[in-house]
Design an enzyme around this catalytic site. Structure first.
Site, mmCIF file in Angstrom:
data_model
loop_
_atom_site.group_PDB
_atom_site.id
_atom_site.type_symbol
_atom_site.label_atom_id
_atom_site.label_comp_id
_atom_site.label_asym_id
_atom_site.label_seq_id
_atom_site.Cartn_x
_atom_site.Cartn_y
_atom_site.Cartn_z
ATOM 1 N N GLY A 158 3.022 4.830 -9.654
ATOM 2 C CA GLY A 158 3.444 4.886 -11.048
ATOM 3 C C GLY A 158 2.980 3.697 -11.874
ATOM 4 O O GLY A 158 2.572 3.854 -13.018
ATOM 5 N N ASN A 159 2.967 2.499 -11.260
ATOM 6 C CA ASN A 159 2.651 1.304 -12.057
ATOM 7 C C ASN A 159 1.156 1.198 -12.365
ATOM 8 O O ASN A 159 0.752 0.443 -13.243
ATOM 9 C CB ASN A 159 3.148 0.043 -11.354
ATOM 10 N N LYS A 168 17.155 13.253 -4.953
ATOM 11 C CA LYS A 168 16.232 12.443 -5.759
ATOM 12 C C LYS A 168 16.671 12.372 -7.219
ATOM 13 O O LYS A 168 16.657 13.375 -7.933
ATOM 14 C CB LYS A 168 14.832 13.088 -5.653
ATOM 15 N N LYS A 188 5.402 5.700 1.648
ATOM 16 C CA LYS A 188 3.985 5.293 1.800
ATOM 17 C C LYS A 188 3.667 5.044 3.264
ATOM 18 O O LYS A 188 2.644 5.497 3.787
ATOM 19 C CB LYS A 188 3.684 4.010 1.019
ATOM 20 N N LYS A 190 4.645 12.056 -3.892
ATOM 21 C CA LYS A 190 3.177 12.115 -3.995
ATOM 22 C C LYS A 190 2.487 11.467 -2.796
ATOM 23 O O LYS A 190 1.380 11.879 -2.423
ATOM 24 C CB LYS A 190 2.678 11.489 -5.300
HETATM 25 P P1 ADP Z 1 4.749 3.648 -6.501
HETATM 26 O O1 ADP Z 1 4.893 4.090 -7.903
HETATM 27 O O2 ADP Z 1 3.496 2.889 -6.264
HETATM 28 O O3 ADP Z 1 5.002 4.738 -5.499
HETATM 29 P P2 ADP Z 1 7.254 2.432 -5.579
HETATM 30 O O4 ADP Z 1 8.157 1.681 -6.475
HETATM 31 O O5 ADP Z 1 7.705 3.783 -5.102
HETATM 32 O O6 ADP Z 1 5.854 2.496 -6.340
HETATM 33 O O7 ADP Z 1 6.917 1.565 -4.286
HETATM 34 C C1 ADP Z 1 6.497 0.208 -4.385
HETATM 35 C C2 ADP Z 1 7.683 -0.736 -4.280
HETATM 36 O O8 ADP Z 1 8.202 -0.722 -2.960
HETATM 37 C C3 ADP Z 1 7.382 -2.190 -4.517
HETATM 38 O O9 ADP Z 1 7.428 -2.509 -5.868
HETATM 39 C C4 ADP Z 1 8.479 -2.925 -3.723
HETATM 40 O O10 ADP Z 1 9.477 -3.405 -4.573
HETATM 41 C C5 ADP Z 1 9.081 -1.836 -2.857
HETATM 42 N N1 ADP Z 1 9.222 -2.184 -1.440
HETATM 43 C C6 ADP Z 1 10.251 -1.790 -0.671
HETATM 44 N N2 ADP Z 1 10.132 -2.233 0.588
HETATM 45 C C7 ADP Z 1 8.945 -2.918 0.625
HETATM 46 C C8 ADP Z 1 8.255 -3.609 1.673
HETATM 47 N N3 ADP Z 1 8.744 -3.671 2.911
HETATM 48 N N4 ADP Z 1 7.079 -4.196 1.376
HETATM 49 C C9 ADP Z 1 6.570 -4.140 0.114
HETATM 50 N N5 ADP Z 1 7.195 -3.502 -0.905
HETATM 51 C C10 ADP Z 1 8.371 -2.892 -0.665
HETATM 52 MG MG MG Z 2 6.911 5.686 -5.100
#
Ligand code: ADP
Ligand code: MG
Length: 310
Positions: free
Chosen positions: A10-11, A128, A273, A212
């Site tokens: 998203g970012n 969700k 992820k 996604k």
């Molecule tokens: P995206 O839109 O890229 O899917 P998300 O917010 O779903 O973004 O996932 C990324 C976020 O996951 C990061 O901003 C971080 O705060 C969080 N996060 C949670 N656990 C971890 C981890 N173990 N290592 C790195 N980031 C993490």
């Molecule tokens: Mg995400």
């Protein structure tokens, strides 16, 4: 040709706190597309899977606010709409970036449906939260329209909750493969794809959203040589957010499985992820990378990000 499937977070489209204007989204997408276009110039095939959280949230809000004037669309149609609007912006940004690299390639956006199990437990008990926060009176009104709402006590507001079932297969799998093989830069399964179930011999869209990262992994397992997760952190971390947090560099699938089981990756953010990367690397015995758009070039040279191997 090496075919990479890239899950774009998203970012990469909208940074935290930014207003969801076309200008802001295009500026972020240009930044994200620059290293992707360099990959194409170096001979890689690309399938892009973007998120849609803030965008589909805004589409839902538009539908709610306008419901007395224009019939509100169900969530599956809103997800389709988000694939169109984000797909177009990504197509524009990617075309510009490819031209700058001197690469002549079509960028194609495919409206994509994803099959889920009609008996997936998520469909009966949704988990969700999506869209904006509402006060109690607005939440009441949403419930009268048949939406499930849940109170978030910490944020002092109510949000709509929808099912997030596990993706099983991409309905347009053969078209995806054909477009990638033809060398087009493909945008597919945007927002995780439009969730579909089969019932009484017919296909139906469901009011749900698919993660996604997991949808990207389903596609990558079919034809991908490399999976890339672009997000707002430079790598996956152990003890994330704590005083002893440390970035994971090279790791095997088994190591990542152990870290996941130990609870290092938050569910709903880094968790999916890592799960998607594990599924892909396990199925394909190939490589997955988790990093930010800024560090993608370095991560591909194993000098940044988290690199997961079989
Ligand atoms: P995206 O839109 O890229 O899917 P998300 O917010 O779903 O973004 O996932 C990324 C976020 O996951 C990061 O901003 C971080 O705060 C969080 N996060 C949670 N656990 C971890 C981890 N173990 N290592 C790195 N980031 C993490
Ligand atoms: Mg995400």
């Amino acid at each position: 040709m090496t075919d990479a499937v890239v899950a774009i977070g998203g970012n990469a489209i909208l940074r935290c706190g930014e207003e969801a204007t076309v200008e802001n989204q295009m500026n972020n997408l240009r930044r994200t597309c620059a290293p992707l276009a360099r990959m194409v110039r170096r001979g890689m095939g690309l399938t892009l899977v973007h998120g849609n959280g803030p965008q589909v949230g805004n589409i839902l809000l538009q539908n709610e606010l306008a419901r007395d004037e224009v019939p509100a669309m169900p969530l599956d149609v809103c997800v389709a709409q988000s694939q169109g609007q984000i797909g177009f912006m990504l197509q524009q940004a990617m075309t510009e970036a490819l031209r700058r690299e001197g690469v002549a390639r079509s960028v194609v956006c495919l409206l994509t449906r994803v099959m889920v199990d009609a008996n997936d437990p998520e469909l009966a008990s949704p988990s969700k939260p999506i869209g904006p926060y509402y006060d109690a009176a607005q939440a009441e009104r949403m419930m009268s329209h048949g939406h499930r709402m849940r109170e978030d006590v910490a944020r002092k507001g109510w949000r709509r909750v929808v099912p997030s079932p596990r993706p099983l297969a991409v309905l347009e799998e053969d078209a995806v493969r054909g477009l990638v093989t033809a060398g087009h830069v493909l945008i597919a399964a945007g927002g995780g794809g439009i969730p579909m179930v089969e019932r009484d011999g017919r296909l139906w869209g469901v009011e749900a959203v698919v993660d996604k990262d997991l949808a990207a992994s389903v596609m990558a397992s079919e034809f991908g040589d490399l999976m890339i997760f672009l997000t707002d952190v430079d790598a996956a971390y152990l003890d994330h957010g704590g005083p002893a947090q440390r970035a994971i560099g090279d790791a095997t699938v088994d190591e990542m499985r152990r870290y996941l089981a130990e609870g290092h990756f938050a569910p709903g953010s880094m968790g999916p992820k890592v799960q998607a990367a594990i599924d892909f690397v396990n199925n394909s015995e190939r490589r997955a990378v988790i990093t930010s758009p800024e560090l993608l070039d370095k991560a591909l040279e194993s000098k940044a990000g988290t690199r997961i191997v079989f």
